[in-house]
Design an enzyme around this catalytic site. Sequence first.
Site, PDB file in Angstrom:
ATOM      1  N   ARG A 221       2.001  46.276  38.459  1.00  0.00           N
ATOM      2  CA  ARG A 221       1.015  46.449  39.527  1.00  0.00           C
ATOM      3  C   ARG A 221       0.969  45.173  40.362  1.00  0.00           C
ATOM      4  NH1 ARG A 221       1.372  51.097  39.187  1.00  0.00           N
ATOM      5  NH2 ARG A 221      -0.158  52.598  38.436  1.00  0.00           N
ATOM      6  N   HIS A 269       6.863  50.993  46.311  1.00  0.00           N
ATOM      7  CA  HIS A 269       6.230  51.620  45.139  1.00  0.00           C
ATOM      8  C   HIS A 269       6.898  52.971  44.826  1.00  0.00           C
ATOM      9  CE1 HIS A 269       2.309  51.981  42.608  1.00  0.00           C
ATOM     10  NE2 HIS A 269       3.311  52.608  42.026  1.00  0.00           N
TER      11      HIS A 269
HETATM   12  P1  NDP Z   1       2.131  52.127  28.114  1.00  0.00           P
HETATM   13  O1  NDP Z   1       0.659  52.236  28.007  1.00  0.00           O
HETATM   14  O2  NDP Z   1       2.999  53.094  27.382  1.00  0.00           O
HETATM   15  O3  NDP Z   1       2.611  50.657  27.650  1.00  0.00           O
HETATM   16  C1  NDP Z   1       1.895  49.512  27.962  1.00  0.00           C
HETATM   17  C2  NDP Z   1       2.540  48.338  27.250  1.00  0.00           C
HETATM   18  O4  NDP Z   1       1.847  47.144  27.656  1.00  0.00           O
HETATM   19  C3  NDP Z   1       2.423  48.408  25.722  1.00  0.00           C
HETATM   20  O5  NDP Z   1       3.607  47.959  25.117  1.00  0.00           O
HETATM   21  C4  NDP Z   1       1.279  47.456  25.425  1.00  0.00           C
HETATM   22  O6  NDP Z   1       1.328  46.837  24.146  1.00  0.00           O
HETATM   23  C5  NDP Z   1       1.489  46.407  26.496  1.00  0.00           C
HETATM   24  N1  NDP Z   1       0.265  45.626  26.702  1.00  0.00           N
HETATM   25  C6  NDP Z   1      -0.954  46.064  27.069  1.00  0.00           C
HETATM   26  N2  NDP Z   1      -1.845  45.045  27.079  1.00  0.00           N
HETATM   27  C7  NDP Z   1      -1.156  43.940  26.693  1.00  0.00           C
HETATM   28  C8  NDP Z   1      -1.507  42.590  26.489  1.00  0.00           C
HETATM   29  N3  NDP Z   1      -2.760  42.163  26.678  1.00  0.00           N
HETATM   30  N4  NDP Z   1      -0.552  41.727  26.087  1.00  0.00           N
HETATM   31  C9  NDP Z   1       0.723  42.151  25.865  1.00  0.00           C
HETATM   32  N5  NDP Z   1       1.127  43.441  26.050  1.00  0.00           N
HETATM   33  C10 NDP Z   1       0.193  44.315  26.461  1.00  0.00           C
HETATM   34  O7  NDP Z   1       2.463  52.143  29.671  1.00  0.00           O
HETATM   35  P2  NDP Z   1       3.771  52.681  30.415  1.00  0.00           P
HETATM   36  O8  NDP Z   1       4.956  52.039  29.797  1.00  0.00           O
HETATM   37  O9  NDP Z   1       3.739  54.154  30.489  1.00  0.00           O
HETATM   38  O10 NDP Z   1       3.508  52.115  31.897  1.00  0.00           O
HETATM   39  C11 NDP Z   1       3.334  50.748  32.137  1.00  0.00           C
HETATM   40  C12 NDP Z   1       2.892  50.498  33.578  1.00  0.00           C
HETATM   41  O11 NDP Z   1       3.975  50.660  34.475  1.00  0.00           O
HETATM   42  C13 NDP Z   1       1.840  51.437  34.140  1.00  0.00           C
HETATM   43  O12 NDP Z   1       0.551  51.137  33.666  1.00  0.00           O
HETATM   44  C14 NDP Z   1       1.985  51.215  35.631  1.00  0.00           C
HETATM   45  O13 NDP Z   1       1.159  50.120  36.018  1.00  0.00           O
HETATM   46  C15 NDP Z   1       3.449  50.834  35.787  1.00  0.00           C
HETATM   47  N6  NDP Z   1       4.202  51.897  36.466  1.00  0.00           N
HETATM   48  C16 NDP Z   1       4.771  51.631  37.686  1.00  0.00           C
HETATM   49  C17 NDP Z   1       5.513  52.571  38.345  1.00  0.00           C
HETATM   50  C18 NDP Z   1       6.175  52.246  39.624  1.00  0.00           C
HETATM   51  O14 NDP Z   1       6.727  53.160  40.253  1.00  0.00           O
HETATM   52  N7  NDP Z   1       6.177  51.012  40.055  1.00  0.00           N
HETATM   53  C19 NDP Z   1       5.725  53.911  37.774  1.00  0.00           C
HETATM   54  C20 NDP Z   1       5.108  54.088  36.487  1.00  0.00           C
HETATM   55  C21 NDP Z   1       4.377  53.111  35.875  1.00  0.00           C
HETATM   56  P3  NDP Z   1       1.221  47.711  22.797  1.00  0.00           P
HETATM   57  O15 NDP Z   1       2.555  48.426  22.700  1.00  0.00           O
HETATM   58  O16 NDP Z   1       1.056  46.685  21.744  1.00  0.00           O
HETATM   59  O17 NDP Z   1       0.076  48.647  22.963  1.00  0.00           O
HETATM   60  C1  OXD Z   2       2.503  55.177  38.053  1.00  0.00           C
HETATM   61  C2  OXD Z   2       2.995  54.660  39.315  1.00  0.00           C
HETATM   62  O1  OXD Z   2       1.600  54.578  37.464  1.00  0.00           O
HETATM   63  O2  OXD Z   2       3.734  55.399  40.015  1.00  0.00           O
HETATM   64  O3  OXD Z   2       3.012  56.219  37.587  1.00  0.00           O
HETATM   65  O4  OXD Z   2       2.708  53.527  39.669  1.00  0.00           O
END
Ligand code: NDP
Ligand code: OXD
Length: 306
Positions: A221, A269
Amino acid sequence: MSLVLIRKTAPTAQWVEALRHACPHLEVRVWPDTGPAEDVEFVLSWAADPGVIAGFPNLRAVFSLGAGVDHILKDPTVPAHLPVARMVDPTLTTGMVQYVCMAVLQRHRGWDAMRAFQREHAWRRPEARVSRVGIMGLGELGSACAPALQGLGFEVAGWSRRAKTLAGVHAYAGEDGLHAFLARTDILVNLLPLTAELENILDADTFARLPRGAYLINVGRGEHLVEADLLAALDAGQLSGATLDVFRVEPLPADHPFWTRADIAITPHNASMTHPGTAAAHVAANIARARAGQALLGQVDRQRGY
Ligand code: NDP
Ligand code: OXD
């Protein structure tokens, strides 16, 4: 009872068709044409205006159209008891794997440098590089990118909140693991969710802990990144470049300094997009679960924020 689809700035027809196909008995309405607010059982939303979700008194659950749920959780009027689910969609995951591999390969193989040489009619090879990739966030998306990058020959590490085991991946966790993770990372990929704790994590301190000349790929983000710190790190040579897909203000304003930098690659994005044809099944499964009083797939921990 109905589901209301809220997608203000993008077409909705494909979604409506896919939802009707996946849930033939569900009435699907597109905001703002919602019918009686009391009849709305589910909301499937991307960036609803604050207060809109709270306007449906009989909701069972809120589903995000994307993997991120920050757009829902930042609305303080969304009732605290309401289950919220993030999107888990195979097409979204594949798209992110493709984008991250593309950006890592472009950097590793010196694609931008070769395009610049071409403009000068120069038969020149970019320097060979060793690129150790570090992925922040080993969730649904990060853990899919890791093996794909390994398959391309990269040494991959990951950083998550809780300790993880992923075959062949150097796994680091929590605050204690962060510095060591950064110190071995030449290409940093941010795939973290936006939570209060993680806002501004891509700042001067983080950049200073990377090896000199490291490269940033931000697909998490815009609010993870301190923009002025990125520009300063690039100007100082601490970072050599960045690929940015997400921004604090989207669309990125026309006069933003990022646009004109040769060392920043900007994409709008679209690193990855949810695909209605594959994602409607996830929504249908969650509708059945919510009605049965079961936990949702991809249910968000409201305390944790993701
Ligand atoms: P998930 O919820 O599956 O994974 C989140 C990961 O972040 C987990 O491994 C989690 O750790 C880790 N995490 C959370 N808090 C912390 C912290 N404080 N310190 C260290 N690690 C942390 O999310 P997704 O993989 O599905 O998606 C991730 C992000 O990607 C979305 O939230 C979105 O912002 C972004 N995104 C962007 C897109 C784009 O087109 N640019 C498209 C889709 C998503 P743990 O495994 O230990 O819980
Ligand atoms: C998502 C994104 O969160 O597109 O899926 O950013």
